[in-house]
Design an enzyme around this catalytic site. Sequence first.
Site, PDB file in Angstrom:
ATOM      1  CD  GLU A   1      -6.379   6.934   5.633  1.00 13.96           C
ATOM      2  OE1 GLU A   1      -6.383   5.780   5.629  1.00 13.96           O
ATOM      3  OE2 GLU A   1      -5.200   7.576   5.903  1.00 13.96           O
TER       4      GLU A   1
ATOM      5  CD  GLU B   1      -2.454   1.299   2.760  1.00 15.01           C
ATOM      6  OE1 GLU B   1      -2.539   0.256   3.472  1.00 15.01           O
ATOM      7  OE2 GLU B   1      -3.395   2.038   2.689  1.00 15.01           O
TER       8      GLU B   1
END
Length: 244
Positions: A226, A141
């Site tokens: 986020e 990621e």
Amino acid sequence: MRFLGISILAASFALVSAQNKTLTGKFDCLAAGAYTLCQNQWGISAGVGSQNSTLLSASGNDISWRTDWTWANGPNSVKTYANVLHNTAKGIQLGNIKTAPTSWDWTYLSESQGIRADVSYDIWTGVPQSGDPATSASSYEIMIWLSGLGGIQPVGSQILSGVQIAGHSWNLWKGPNANWQVLSFVSANGEIRDFNADLKEFFDYLVKNQGVASTQFLQAIQTGTEPFVGSASLLINNFNVSVS
Ligand SMILES: *[C@@H]1O[C@H](CO)[C@@H](O)[C@H](O)[C@H]1NC(C)=O
Ligand SMILES: *[C@@H]1O[C@H](CO)[C@@H](O)[C@H](O)[C@H]1NC(C)=O
Ligand SMILES: *[C@@H]1O[C@H](CO)[C@@H](O)[C@H](O)[C@H]1NC(C)=O
């Protein structure tokens, strides 16, 4: 004739209604031109609040959208990853990418005091040619943080500072999450609200310096935010990415 008339009406209605459509549900997604816009409110059991994501326009490879969110409690917990995912910029090995230009122009229309949130790319690679993000198919990621407010930190620990890539300076964080490794480039000089880069420079750096195999397949490119706590209205004036 009658059927034709109805289907033309339905098609033009779908086109108009897709614009400025607001998603409110936990895992709502919306087809948006070359992208899919998703709420992805995976962590909201750690907090109290709400989030809505609105598609403003999608044309060719460009997309504009807004996310409004307000979250309290769980100051160290990510609540969501409101994001767009490119539907076709994937399925190619890192070593075969010739260019991956991207442009991301964003701003906070409003942000509360003490906001804790990032604005970031979330790029997924793995051994299989295709695989959904954050699954057994994921090896890496790769995050690129254009903003990280309120002292939040990526997964793992910082292993390098001042890495020069794509005309910016980055601090590199590394650590495991589930079955994959997370490599996060965090802007070392504050927010980058008008970002233009070739993502190939990040991939080349990771292959050359961080042991990422050039045979890894690019599985997904997402961009979004986020939120941890606070409230904000995040406007993406324009985003695009392409890979060849
Ligand atoms: C969508 O929102 C934008 C910005 O708020 C506005 O300029 C535009 O007219 C809206 N489009 C539609 C189809 O409602
Ligand atoms: C999201 O939409 C819901 C339903 O319309 C509304 O009650 C809520 O206040 C909105 N949240 C934000 C952060 O705008
Ligand atoms: C992305 O958007 C920028 C700014 O609008 C534009 O200059 C560029 O040509 C676009 N690039 C791609 C790959 O679509």
